[in-house]
Write a protein that holds these residues in place. Structure first.
Motif, mmCIF file in Angstrom:
data_model
loop_
_atom_site.group_PDB
_atom_site.id
_atom_site.type_symbol
_atom_site.label_atom_id
_atom_site.label_comp_id
_atom_site.label_asym_id
_atom_site.label_seq_id
_atom_site.Cartn_x
_atom_site.Cartn_y
_atom_site.Cartn_z
ATOM 1 N N TYR A 56 55.526 65.556 49.441
ATOM 2 C CA TYR A 56 54.093 65.554 49.152
ATOM 3 C C TYR A 56 53.326 65.304 50.435
ATOM 4 O O TYR A 56 53.586 64.338 51.161
ATOM 5 C CB TYR A 56 53.748 64.469 48.125
ATOM 6 C CG TYR A 56 52.267 64.418 47.789
ATOM 7 C CD1 TYR A 56 51.694 65.390 46.974
ATOM 8 C CD2 TYR A 56 51.449 63.400 48.291
ATOM 9 C CE1 TYR A 56 50.336 65.347 46.662
ATOM 10 C CE2 TYR A 56 50.105 63.352 47.972
ATOM 11 C CZ TYR A 56 49.551 64.328 47.163
ATOM 12 O OH TYR A 56 48.210 64.295 46.859
ATOM 13 N N LEU A 57 52.362 66.174 50.705
ATOM 14 C CA LEU A 57 51.487 66.041 51.865
ATOM 15 C C LEU A 57 50.120 65.570 51.373
ATOM 16 O O LEU A 57 49.451 66.266 50.605
ATOM 17 C CB LEU A 57 51.339 67.377 52.598
ATOM 18 C CG LEU A 57 52.627 68.132 52.936
ATOM 19 C CD1 LEU A 57 52.300 69.414 53.685
ATOM 20 C CD2 LEU A 57 53.565 67.266 53.752
ATOM 21 N N HIS A 58 49.730 64.400 51.801
ATOM 22 C CA HIS A 58 48.456 63.821 51.380
ATOM 23 C C HIS A 58 47.338 64.322 52.287
ATOM 24 O O HIS A 58 47.391 64.151 53.504
ATOM 25 C CB HIS A 58 48.538 62.300 51.447
ATOM 26 C CG HIS A 58 47.217 61.614 51.273
ATOM 27 N ND1 HIS A 58 46.624 61.458 50.044
ATOM 28 C CD2 HIS A 58 46.372 61.059 52.188
ATOM 29 C CE1 HIS A 58 45.467 60.821 50.203
ATOM 30 N NE2 HIS A 58 45.294 60.572 51.478
ATOM 31 N N LEU A 59 46.316 64.941 51.686
ATOM 32 C CA LEU A 59 45.163 65.391 52.449
ATOM 33 C C LEU A 59 43.967 64.460 52.271
ATOM 34 O O LEU A 59 43.309 64.095 53.240
ATOM 35 C CB LEU A 59 44.763 66.823 52.054
ATOM 36 C CG LEU A 59 45.507 67.957 52.772
ATOM 37 C CD1 LEU A 59 46.961 68.029 52.325
ATOM 38 C CD2 LEU A 59 44.810 69.295 52.505
ATOM 39 N N ASP A 68 65.120 59.716 36.425
ATOM 40 C CA ASP A 68 65.735 59.078 37.593
ATOM 41 C C ASP A 68 66.036 60.079 38.695
ATOM 42 O O ASP A 68 65.992 59.738 39.886
ATOM 43 C CB ASP A 68 67.033 58.367 37.185
ATOM 44 C CG ASP A 68 66.776 57.163 36.294
ATOM 45 O OD1 ASP A 68 65.657 56.613 36.346
ATOM 46 O OD2 ASP A 68 67.695 56.779 35.543
ATOM 47 N N GLU A 69 66.335 61.309 38.302
ATOM 48 C CA GLU A 69 66.725 62.304 39.307
ATOM 49 C C GLU A 69 65.526 62.946 40.002
ATOM 50 O O GLU A 69 65.698 63.717 40.953
ATOM 51 C CB GLU A 69 67.574 63.398 38.662
ATOM 52 C CG GLU A 69 66.854 64.284 37.653
ATOM 53 C CD GLU A 69 66.793 63.707 36.253
ATOM 54 O OE1 GLU A 69 66.417 64.443 35.324
ATOM 55 O OE2 GLU A 69 67.111 62.508 36.093
ATOM 56 N N PHE A 70 64.317 62.621 39.534
ATOM 57 C CA PHE A 70 63.123 63.182 40.157
ATOM 58 C C PHE A 70 62.479 62.171 41.097
ATOM 59 O O PHE A 70 62.171 61.050 40.696
ATOM 60 C CB PHE A 70 62.108 63.590 39.085
ATOM 61 C CG PHE A 70 60.765 63.989 39.642
ATOM 62 C CD1 PHE A 70 60.643 65.070 40.499
ATOM 63 C CD2 PHE A 70 59.619 63.271 39.322
ATOM 64 C CE1 PHE A 70 59.409 65.432 41.017
ATOM 65 C CE2 PHE A 70 58.382 63.627 39.829
ATOM 66 C CZ PHE A 70 58.284 64.712 40.683
ATOM 67 N N PHE A 71 62.311 62.556 42.333
ATOM 68 C CA PHE A 71 61.602 61.689 43.267
ATOM 69 C C PHE A 71 60.852 62.555 44.273
ATOM 70 O O PHE A 71 61.247 63.685 44.581
ATOM 71 C CB PHE A 71 62.562 60.731 43.985
ATOM 72 C CG PHE A 71 63.711 61.401 44.685
ATOM 73 C CD1 PHE A 71 63.657 61.697 46.034
ATOM 74 C CD2 PHE A 71 64.870 61.736 43.981
ATOM 75 C CE1 PHE A 71 64.723 62.312 46.682
ATOM 76 C CE2 PHE A 71 65.943 62.345 44.625
ATOM 77 C CZ PHE A 71 65.864 62.627 45.969
ATOM 78 N N VAL A 72 59.752 62.028 44.740
ATOM 79 C CA VAL A 72 58.884 62.722 45.689
ATOM 80 C C VAL A 72 58.826 61.903 46.967
ATOM 81 O O VAL A 72 58.551 60.702 46.931
ATOM 82 C CB VAL A 72 57.464 62.910 45.116
ATOM 83 C CG1 VAL A 72 56.566 63.616 46.138
ATOM 84 C CG2 VAL A 72 57.514 63.702 43.818
ATOM 85 N N LEU A 73 59.083 62.553 48.090
ATOM 86 C CA LEU A 73 59.035 61.891 49.384
ATOM 87 C C LEU A 73 57.760 62.286 50.115
ATOM 88 O O LEU A 73 57.341 63.453 50.065
ATOM 89 C CB LEU A 73 60.251 62.282 50.232
ATOM 90 C CG LEU A 73 61.634 61.964 49.640
ATOM 91 C CD1 LEU A 73 62.732 62.475 50.569
ATOM 92 C CD2 LEU A 73 61.777 60.478 49.394
ATOM 93 N N GLY A 74 57.147 61.339 50.761
ATOM 94 C CA GLY A 74 55.967 61.651 51.567
ATOM 95 C C GLY A 74 56.358 62.380 52.839
ATOM 96 O O GLY A 74 57.437 62.159 53.399
#
Length: 271
Positions: free
Chosen positions: A95-98, A254-260
């Motif tokens: 995920y890219l935070h704008l 549990d298998e879903f995760f989002v990295l910054g």
């Protein structure tokens, strides 16, 4: 004033071509993400949970997003986090935070092939999703107008299964760029949706307002089951029973995760 991301000149007493050239140059130097921010700030200024912008304002945001390209946000399919890895388990979503504020947020989800953002909701939100590149399968639902604790027969003696809520399929298709921006609303347009990357892809989301646990807008996740799985047949709903499903709320998988990841595109200047 700004309409559809374009500079519209106000009438001036002076007809000076020099003034008009200066204004045109200033507008052309503005980045696409800055135009998006400016329009969103205006459109969502008086917004809130459940508040849908007028159609003309929806079109203003859609117009800016429809013209957005990967280059406008500093993205390329060749970036490392779009590559499929050999590690076990589902690929990570980046995920890219704008930008975010209490009124709206802007961000980009970057999905390598086969990665998935599970079925989830957008409580009280108007959401714009712009596929920047690649192919993505989208499956989305809207709630059917049946109370959550409904315990009367829907039709032909069928009851709502405990812990389930009836939803109608809104979209079940693969989208490939170039394609138009999709829009969902608090009560329509596919408020619950699932994104699955067919190829490496990136989608820019504008949420108005954004998620907020404190304000009662948490992100909820769901399992979806075919209508006939619990109802036995499809005669108890109008039309094609395949268009309906039972949704069951569940914890975040549990298998879903989002990295910054670091956003490297043009910066947004708050004003």
């Amino acid at each position: 004033m700004r309409v559809d991301g374009q500079l519209v000149e106000k009438p001036y007493k002076s007809s000076s071509k020099k003034i008009r050239r200066r204004q045109k140059k200033a507008g052309s130097m503005q980045s696409a993400v800055q135009r998006l921010y400016d329009v969103c700030k205006d459109v969502f200024a008086d917004g809130g949970a459940g508040v849908v912008p007028p159609p003309e304002d929806v079109e203003r945001i859609r117009s800016v997003l429809d013209s957005l390209t990967p280059a406008d946000v500093g993205l390329s399919p060749n970036l490392p986090f779009f590559k499929k890895t050999e590690y076990k388990g589902p690929p990570a979503v980046r995920y890219l935070h704008l930008y975010d504020c209490p009124r709206f947020s802007i961000g980009i989800f970057c999905l390598p092939p086969t990665s998935c953002i599970p079925l989830h909701n957008h409580p009280g939100m108007t959401v714009f999703s712009k596929l920047l590149f690649g192919s993505m399968h989208i499956k989305s639902y809207d709630w059917v107008d049946v109370p959550e604790n409904f315990n009367q027969p829907l039709k032909s003696g069928h009851f709502q299964p405990p812990g389930m809520r009836l939803a109608k399929l809104h979209r079940d298709a693969v989208f490939t760029t170039p394609c138009e921006t999709s829009i969902l609303y608090p009560l329509a347009g596919g408020n619950m949706h699932r994104f699955t990357a067919v190829t490496s892809c990136a989608v820019l989301d504008v949420l108005g307002p954004p998620y907020s646990d404190a304000e009662g807008r948490p992100c909820m996740y769901y399992n979806d089951f075919p209508y006939a799985s619990f109802s036995g047949d499809t005669d108890s709903v109008p039309g094609n029973g395949d268009e309906y499903a039972w949704l069951e709320e569940k914890a975040k998988p549990d298998e879903f995760f989002v990295l910054g990841a670091k956003y490297t595109g043009p910066k947004i200047i708050e004003r």
